[in-house]
Design a protein around this motif. Structure first.
Motif, PDB file in Angstrom:
ATOM      1  N   GLU A 129       0.808  -1.215   0.000  1.00 47.63           N
ATOM      2  CA  GLU A 129       0.000   0.000   0.000  1.00 47.63           C
ATOM      3  C   GLU A 129       0.842   1.266   0.000  1.00 47.63           C
ATOM      4  OE1 GLU A 129      -2.647  -0.276   3.269  1.00 47.63           O
ATOM      5  OE2 GLU A 129      -3.710  -2.011   2.479  1.00 47.63           O
ATOM      6  N   ASP A 203       0.330  13.447  -7.998  1.00 47.63           N
ATOM      7  CA  ASP A 203      -0.325  12.224  -8.460  1.00 47.63           C
ATOM      8  C   ASP A 203      -1.186  12.439  -9.701  1.00 47.63           C
ATOM      9  OD1 ASP A 203       0.833  10.615  -6.535  1.00 47.63           O
ATOM     10  OD2 ASP A 203      -0.807  10.871  -5.106  1.00 47.63           O
ATOM     11  N   SER A 223       1.023   5.771 -16.665  1.00 47.61           N
ATOM     12  CA  SER A 223       1.451   6.559 -15.502  1.00 47.61           C
ATOM     13  C   SER A 223       0.297   6.980 -14.599  1.00 47.61           C
ATOM     14  CB  SER A 223       2.207   7.798 -15.974  1.00 47.61           C
ATOM     15  OG  SER A 223       1.432   8.542 -16.916  1.00 47.61           O
ATOM     16  N   HIS A 225      -0.808   5.596 -11.910  1.00 39.36           N
ATOM     17  CA  HIS A 225      -0.681   5.181 -10.508  1.00 39.36           C
ATOM     18  C   HIS A 225      -0.212   6.349  -9.636  1.00 39.36           C
ATOM     19  CE1 HIS A 225       3.259   4.958 -12.324  1.00 39.36           C
ATOM     20  NE2 HIS A 225       3.785   5.043 -11.122  1.00 39.36           N
ATOM     21  N   PRO A 226      -0.545   6.351  -8.341  1.00 38.77           N
ATOM     22  CA  PRO A 226      -0.058   7.410  -7.450  1.00 38.77           C
ATOM     23  C   PRO A 226       1.436   7.276  -7.194  1.00 38.77           C
ATOM     24  CG  PRO A 226      -1.240   5.755  -6.197  1.00 38.77           C
ATOM     25  CD  PRO A 226      -1.431   5.404  -7.647  1.00 38.77           C
ATOM     26  N   GLN A 229       3.109   7.807  -2.555  1.00 36.40           N
ATOM     27  CA  GLN A 229       3.374   6.749  -1.585  1.00 36.40           C
ATOM     28  C   GLN A 229       4.797   6.216  -1.679  1.00 36.40           C
ATOM     29  OE1 GLN A 229       0.577   3.617  -2.322  1.00 36.40           O
ATOM     30  NE2 GLN A 229       1.186   3.331  -4.447  1.00 36.40           N
ATOM     31  N   ARG A 230       5.518   6.585  -2.747  1.00 40.09           N
ATOM     32  CA  ARG A 230       6.931   6.190  -2.842  1.00 40.09           C
ATOM     33  C   ARG A 230       7.829   7.106  -2.004  1.00 40.09           C
ATOM     34  NH1 ARG A 230       7.850   2.619  -7.324  1.00 40.09           N
ATOM     35  NH2 ARG A 230       5.936   2.306  -8.528  1.00 40.09           N
ATOM     36  N   ALA A 397      -8.986  -2.461 -14.405  1.00 44.32           N
ATOM     37  CA  ALA A 397      -7.794  -1.745 -13.929  1.00 44.32           C
ATOM     38  C   ALA A 397      -6.696  -2.719 -13.521  1.00 44.32           C
ATOM     39  CB  ALA A 397      -8.166  -0.839 -12.753  1.00 44.32           C
ATOM     40  N   ASP A 398      -7.058  -3.795 -12.798  1.00 43.97           N
ATOM     41  CA  ASP A 398      -6.059  -4.786 -12.399  1.00 43.97           C
ATOM     42  C   ASP A 398      -5.480  -5.503 -13.612  1.00 43.97           C
ATOM     43  OD1 ASP A 398      -6.043  -4.339  -9.673  1.00 43.97           O
ATOM     44  OD2 ASP A 398      -7.651  -5.765  -9.260  1.00 43.97           O
ATOM     45  N   ASP A 401      -3.004  -3.118 -15.222  1.00 40.73           N
ATOM     46  CA  ASP A 401      -1.785  -2.960 -14.427  1.00 40.73           C
ATOM     47  C   ASP A 401      -0.878  -4.175 -14.571  1.00 40.73           C
ATOM     48  OD1 ASP A 401      -3.223  -1.152 -11.575  1.00 40.73           O
ATOM     49  OD2 ASP A 401      -2.506  -0.487 -13.543  1.00 40.73           O
TER      50      ASP A 401
END
Length: 470
Positions: A129, A203, A223, A225-226, A229-230, A397-398, A401
């Motif tokens: 997460e 984001d 691109s 994805h957020p 969180q990194r 979406a999954d 990805d």
């Protein structure tokens, strides 16, 4: 500019332009025309104006997600705090983060975190997460709660890449300064250097100069994805212009002391550090791959920021290395790579069947077989099942990805393979399998971390490569 000389004479028939800078420019130009790099690139020698190569619609001020180049700015912020007497590189993590209540922070120093010898796992262990922030934008409390994931080998005894280590450094910066990581980067790095397009945690892309990232041929936008969180391991964005300014500041004593510069270019005493004459960093997140080379002797900088990757992203650091070799020939010679040894816990195998039983063995080996087969759908489905997802009922979406992940893995194995398994090991709970190319020049290791809820399902799967980069 010398670019005009290239345009007039032709890349392959240069007679008048034969300086190191010209040869380096030719390398980038050839790679750009071949579609191997696409974005914003520059070469700067000493104090001269930079020579730039820009993709259509991209300007020197366009903002890229800089991925793991973020770690270099985290390093710089720590060095600035050390120069100010706020911390010591050999100080324990526990002494700077008293609310990180566990025994292991007493044994890990800031230097260990900086040079990847802390022994900490590759990633956070919270089911992928990522880092969480409070209402103020601080991640300090969240990182202080990460007490379970301690070192997997004695700190300082060897190196292993760790995003988690750099997340802890971000929290150190917050603890020492009282600011959020974003505020501290602005205060310690951006403001003194005059960086105007560098920031944290954007984001939403496509506006205010923030670029989307694309992969594949034909290109697909990947691109969405957020990135926040990194955190301090990969959450920053920057422009080519700002990267040029920062590269120049690295060798200015009013920004980094001579002692800090020495630490930076020797990578804080890292045992396998490259030639201390230069620093090379790379970064990759979906849609963005970068390489950044700063040399202090001779003094030059090469920056390659890419947001459209049609082929193998590993070509990008190779291109920058070839360009840098025009100034520093030893760059081309530094291609030694890591090989798995018994002393590092690896057991040799001739095939997946030689591995002992493990909860993740079946899922991980099925995934690797699918990747090696070259079938994107098989690889996608195997990756999803490894993560506990059913590809027949997954949402769009999954599916998208995991298709992106599968394409990336297949591009690497197809471009440099065939690969075959030669070793496995357990790194804490993580099951790792090492694959080697047929010519023995390149290696890939896949690592799967078991989920807390089901040990036969992976919470994270990571890939490391050796022999691809200089």
């Amino acid at each position: 500019m010398k670019w005009a000389c290239l345009a007039l004479a032709g890349i392959l028939a240069l007679t008048a332009c034969q300086s190191g800078e010209d040869r380096a420019i030719a390398e980038l130009t050839q790679a750009e025309q071949a579609g191997e790099i696409a974005g914003a690139h520059s070469i700067r020698v000493a104090d001269a104006e930079p020579t730039r190569l820009l993709r259509s619609s991209i300007t020197p001020e366009s903002r890229f997600r800089i991925a793991s180049l973020t770690k270099v700015l985290t390093q710089i912020a720590i060095l600035r705090l050390a120069d100010q007497g706020e911390l010591s590189l050999d100080q324990s993590l526990a002494s700077l983060r008293p609310n990180l209540r566990a025994e292991w922070p007493e044994t890990v120093t800031i230097r260990h975190l900086l040079n990847f010898s802390s022994g900490l796992p590759h990633e956070l262990g919270n089911e992928g997460e990522g880092v969480r922030f409070d209402a103020r934008g601080s991640a300090l409390a969240f990182m202080d709660a990460q007490t379970e994931s301690g070192p997997r080998f004695p700190p300082g005894s060897r190196t292993a890449y760790s995003n988690l280590g750099y997340l802890h450094l971000g929290a150190v910066i917050e603890a020492v300064t009282g600011q959020t990581y974003a505020e501290a980067i602005h205060t310690l790095v951006s403001q003194p250097v005059g960086l105007t397009e560098t920031g944290f945690g954007r984001d939403d892309l496509g506006e205010d100069g923030h670029l989307h990232g694309w992969e594949g041929d034909p290109p697909v936008q990947v691109s969405g994805h957020p990135i926040s969180q990194r955190y301090s391991s990969g959450g920053l964005h920057a422009s080519l212009r700002d990267m040029e300014r920062l590269s120049a500041a690295l060798q200015e004593e009013d920004f980094l002391s001579p002692a800090a510069q020495d630490e930076f270019f020797t990578q804080f005493g890292r045992p396998d550090a490259r030639d201390p004459a230069y620093m090379m960093a790379t970064g990759h997140v979906p849609g963005f791959t970068h390489a950044w080379l700063v040399s202090r002797d001779p003094e030059f900088t090469i920056i390659s920021l890419n947001n459209a990757i049609a082929g193998n992203p590993r070509v990008i650091p190779d291109t920058v290395t070839r360009a840098g070799s025009a100034f520093l020939p030893s760059l081309a010679e530094r291609r030694d790579r890591y090989r798995p040894t018994a002393s590092d816990g690896w057991t040799a195998i001739r095939g997946f069947d030689d591995m002992p039983d493990h909860d993740l063995r079946e899922g991980l080996t099925a995934t690797l077989n699918a990747i090696l087969s070259g079938s994107e759908q098989q690889a996608r489905d195997a990756l999803m099942r490894l993560h506990g997802l059913d590809p027949t009922t997954a949402d769009e979406a999954d599916l998208e990805d995991f298709s992106g992940f599968a394409r990336g893995h297949i591009r690497i194995t197809a471009a440099f393979g065939p690969f075959h398994p030669i070793a496995w090991r357990l790194d804490g709970e993580r099951l790792q399998i090492y694959l080697e190319s047929e010519d023995n020049q390149r290696g890939i290791h896949f690592a799967a971390q078991p989920s807390d809820h089901n040990p036969a399902v992976a919470s994270t799967v990571s890939l490391g490569t050796y022999g691809f980069d200089p």
